[in-house]
Design an enzyme around this catalytic site. Structure first.
Site, short mmCIF file in Angstrom:
data_model
loop_
_atom_site.label_atom_id
_atom_site.label_comp_id
_atom_site.label_asym_id
_atom_site.label_seq_id
_atom_site.Cartn_x
_atom_site.Cartn_y
_atom_site.Cartn_z
N GLU A 245 0.88 -1.17 0.00
CA GLU A 245 0.00 0.00 0.00
C GLU A 245 0.91 1.21 0.00
OE1 GLU A 245 -3.11 0.06 -0.43
OE2 GLU A 245 -3.76 -1.99 0.01
N CYS A 279 -2.35 9.01 2.40
CA CYS A 279 -2.00 8.61 1.03
C CYS A 279 -3.14 8.85 0.06
CB CYS A 279 -1.57 7.15 1.00
SG CYS A 279 -2.72 6.02 1.76
#
Length: 470
Positions: A245, A279
């Site tokens: 990720e 993010c």
């Protein structure tokens, strides 16, 4: 705090201070693990994998449910700890704990659903008289490497499914925010996870992370962090299962029929939460030229109104970044964009680790603030002429984690969904949104593999096929 290694809470001669990023006060200190600790942890985890594999689904459900209950009882304590070591405001720190409770609860529920299925071999020309089924079994040893920005919940997204799938897990929290990971370990042990099933090593990523991920006894790595570190892990991992990720520079497309007040409110919410250190933060806004000026006029005042200061002050809406050097970097990127022709509409100032929420207009696709991952409280706005150009700009990046569009036109919305290269796509909201029931993960250099407990458990188990020749 001590770290949990091979069934014991231990100190080490080398210690690391954990500080408040706003005032640099020392909150606590943690041991710096070394190579010998890594070897001990791996040997213990290998034995622990056998212990965890013998636990029934009901036992895994029970301990994860108990862990969720314990976290729910400690929202204020854990939320304040998160805010203190990470820098996010108190409301966000407590919100993260509530999200972690949901994640562990979902992991517990999914522990009951880890199963195989029958395979219709009689559909094959050679399958007559044969019976087949699959078994889903644990990977074994899982290494869970967490980021600083969500030091509790993103570890729960790794540890919860790992335990639900019957694995032992070694937690490596971020060096800047290790206390939340240690508290999670405490809670898991109190909830009844066998000591062989979980360990937490604190210290330098290069010193202990590298030997962890390269060891053949580790069968699964789950990592959230930067693209650069993720790429290095993939190089070292060898033949094992890996979930990455990684970063992004998420776009939001504003079509001419959008409600500009709604868009501005969403950008203010999704671009500056946790000082932009998410993010899936809104980083790039692509606005149709017909509404470009009006949108800037609505957005700038909303961003300017965001109050900055100590994250532990309940009046603060945007706290410090994780460290002053990161705020300096964001300041440099913004100044560089302005020097290349962009316009500063709001913010642009820095006080230590606090960087004021910032809006930069007339950002071109070649500017670093548009091309790289900023990971800070600034949003760049770029005009476009058509939906074709908007989609091209959205895709003009190595990343592809999350994206949003604002429109009432179903045709535009469907083109966005089909053509924008992103793992998560939101219509009439910004990119910063996820739920535990959805598969979450990126395309391109934003990573691979999916999170969300159901999907993460699939990543943390192996499938075996059994054939009876009757």
């Amino acid at each position: 705090m001590k770290m949990f290694l091979a069934g014991e809470w231990v100190d080490r001669p080398r210690m690391q201070d954990v500080g408040n990023p706003y005032d640099h006060s020392v909150i606590d200190n943690v041991p710096k693990a070394g190579p010998d600790d890594v070897e001990r942890a791996l040997a213990f985890a290998e034995r622990g994998a056998a212990v965890m594999a013998r636990m029934t689904a009901h036992e895994r459900w029970r301990v994860l449910t108990r862990a969720a209950t314990l976290m729910a009882e400690r929202v204020d304590e854990l939320g304040t700890l998160i805010s203190s070591e990470e820098g996010k405001i108190l409301a966000e720190g407590k919100g993260e704990v509530r999200r972690a409770v949901e994640t562990m609860t979902a992991s517990a529920e999914e522990a009951k659903r880890v199963h195989g299925e029958t395979v219709p071999l009689d559909a094959d020309p050679a399958g007559a008289g044969k019976l087949a089924f699959t078994l889903r079994v644990p990977c074994g040893v899982v290494v869970a490497i967490g980021p600083f920005n969500f030091p509790l919940n993103l570890l729960c997204h790794k540890v919860g499914p790992a335990i639900a799938g019957g694995n032992s897990v070694i937690i490596k929290p971020a060096s800047d925010t290790p206390l939340s990971g240690l508290k999670l370990t405490e809670i898991l042990l109190e909830a009844g996870v066998p000591p062989e099933g979980v360990q937490c090593l604190t210290g330098s990523g290069s010193e202990i992370g590298d030997p962890l991920v390269s060891d053949a006894r580790v069968r699964k790595i789950t990592f959230t962090g930067s693209r650069e570190v993720g790429e290095n892990i993939c190089r070292m991992a060898g033949i094992k299962k890996v979930t990455m990720e990684l970063g992004s520079n998420c776009p939001v497309i504003v079509m001419p029929d959008a409600d500009l007040d709604k868009v501005a409110a969403a950008v203010a919410a999704t671009g500056y939460a946790n000082s932009g250190q998410v993010c899936i933060s809104t980083q790039r806004v692509l606005a149709d030229r017909r509404v470009y000026a009006d949108f800037l006029g609505v957005l700038a005042p909303k961003v300017e109104a965001l109050a900055t200061g100590s994250q532990l002050d309940t009046a603060t809406q945007v706290g410090p970044m994780i460290k002053e050097s990161e705020a300096v970097r964001v300041e440099q990127w913004v100044n560089e964009a302005v020097g290349e022709g962009a316009r500063l509409l709001a913010g642009g100032s820095r006080d230590g680790a606090v960087y004021a929420p910032t809006v930069v207009a007339d950002v071109s696709r070649d500017m670093r603030i548009a091309r790289d991952e900023l990971f800070g409280p600034a949003v760049g706005v770029t005009p476009f002429e058509s939906i074709d150009e908007a989609i091209a700009l959205a895709n003009d990046t190595v990343y592809g984690l999350s994206a949003g569009i604002f429109t009432e036109n179903i045709g535009w919305a469907m083109r966005f969904a089909r053509e924008v290269e992103s793992g998560n796509l939101h219509v009439n909201w910004g990119p910063q949104w996820r739920a535990d029931v959805m598969p979450y993960g990126g395309l391109k250099e934003s990573g691979f593999g999916k999170e969300g407990p159901r999907y993460a458990i699939e990543e943390m188990t192996e499938l075996k096929t059994v054939v009876f020749h009757l």
